[in-house]
Design an enzyme around this catalytic site. Structure first.
Site, short mmCIF file in Angstrom:
data_model
loop_
_atom_site.label_atom_id
_atom_site.label_comp_id
_atom_site.label_asym_id
_atom_site.label_seq_id
_atom_site.Cartn_x
_atom_site.Cartn_y
_atom_site.Cartn_z
N TYR A 33 0.84 -1.51 0.33
CA TYR A 33 -0.01 0.35 0.32
C TYR A 33 0.69 1.33 0.17
CZ TYR A 33 1.08 1.15 4.91
OH TYR A 33 1.36 1.37 6.10
N LYS A 149 6.60 -2.39 1.96
CA LYS A 149 5.71 -1.28 2.79
C LYS A 149 4.06 -2.39 2.29
CE LYS A 149 3.05 3.26 3.21
NZ LYS A 149 3.23 3.35 4.54
N GLU A 181 11.74 2.46 14.16
CA GLU A 181 11.52 3.82 13.92
C GLU A 181 9.60 3.73 14.90
OE1 GLU A 181 9.74 2.70 9.43
OE2 GLU A 181 9.73 0.73 10.42
N LEU A 205 10.68 1.12 6.87
CA LEU A 205 10.94 1.93 6.09
C LEU A 205 10.82 2.72 5.28
CD1 LEU A 205 7.62 1.34 3.84
CD2 LEU A 205 7.15 3.09 4.46
#
Ligand code: PDD
Length: 285
Positions: A33, A149, A181, A205
């Site tokens: 996505y 992702k 993260e 990411l």
């Protein structure tokens, strides 16, 4: 009011949108996505998001279901039909519907392509940017290919709930003593005037906002170090912040109940937010 959404070539009212119960996105989280922000009816960093989509798909042995130009047109039509001034466009591509089997179906299985908008009036004027976020730390229990992702977002979702239960806004995930993260953003600290953020690799990411913000920081003669940092460093940092397409640059003022710096949004985060919003608006499509 019902939105118009895009499903496999059609623009339809959201109540009429249908995908198969055999969709591999539903059964295996076999899909990727993107979330792209819209300010003043225009799309921020479309090329960056399209490039990452293509990379995520390629890493899973899939191609782009439509050309980049067609994708841009779909984004624009949804923004127009739904009257989006400030908001987000969500896009998901899955490997499509096939009888349940761990092995991938044949390459000619049509992919599922879904896009919808979310209206967020005043997205760039979020009061949280003035207050700053409170975050907690949690162990990173996601899979090892976080650079793709994918729609496997259960652990980040659990992390968000752990943060809420602790009276915080969000969580930073740690692994081997280092911060990877945030649940849905990249994490930064400022130490001795230097902006420190995790270097790129499969552990995080590769944020599109991260890439733009680091470029703007370097152009503004700010010092940047891309390396892993510990929670202890974060606790002693002058500033902390996160970046994502939906929050831009967002200051962090508390980590695990302890104030960061003087407990207020720091000057570097505030400045980077201004630069990011200005420059991204100028380059928006
Ligand atoms: N999340 N890291 C993770 C785990 C993310 O989910 C995101 C984005 C980012 C920031 O990437 P970008 O700058 O390209 O938005 C980093 C989106 C916003 C979401 O899932 O809603």
């Amino acid at each position: 009011m019902s939105r118009t959404v895009y499903v496999n070539g059609d623009f339809v009212p959201e109540e009429e949108a249908r995908i198969s119960v055999f969709d591999r996105g539903f059964l295996f989280a076999d899909g990727v996505y993107e979330v792209t922000s819209v300010l003043g009816g225009r799309i921020l960093d479309f090329d960056g998001h399209a490039a990452r989509l293509e990379r995520s798909l390629a890493e899973l042995g899939m191609g782009m279901p439509v050309t980049r130009d067609a994708l841009l047109e779909i984004h624009r039509r949804l923004i127009a039909e739904n009257g989006i001034d400030d908001g987000l466009v969500y896009l998901q591509v899955t490997r499509g519907a096939a009888d349940r089997d761990f092995a991938y179906p044949s390459q000619d299985t049509p992919q599922t392509v879904v896009l919808f908008t979310q209206s967020k009036p005043g997205l760039a004027d979020n009061p949280l940017a003035r207050e700053g976020l409170k975050i907690i730390s949690i162990p990173d229990e996601r899979w090892g290919r976080r650079d793709i992702k994918t729609v496997q977002l259960l652990y980040p979702s659990m992390g968000k709930m752990m943060a809420k239960a602790a009276g915080a806004h969000d969580a930073w995930m740690t692994e081997d003593g280092h911060v990877t993260e945030g649940t849905s953003n990249n994490a930064y600290i400022v130490k001795d005037g230097v902006i420190v953020t995790r270097d790129l690799g499969p552990e995080i990411l590769h944020g599109i906002t991260r890439k733009a913000v680091l470029r703007f920081a370097r152009e503004a003669q700010m010092k940047v170090e891309e390396r892993a940092f510990t929670l202890e460093e974060a606790a002693a940092a002058q500033e902390a912040f996160v970046t994502s397409a939906s929050t831009f640059v967002m200051p962090v003022v508390e980590i695990d109940g302890h104030p960061v710096g003087d407990g207020r949004p720091g000057p570097i985060a505030i400045r980077l937010r201004e630069i990011y919003l200005d420059e991204s608006r100028k380059a928006s499509l």
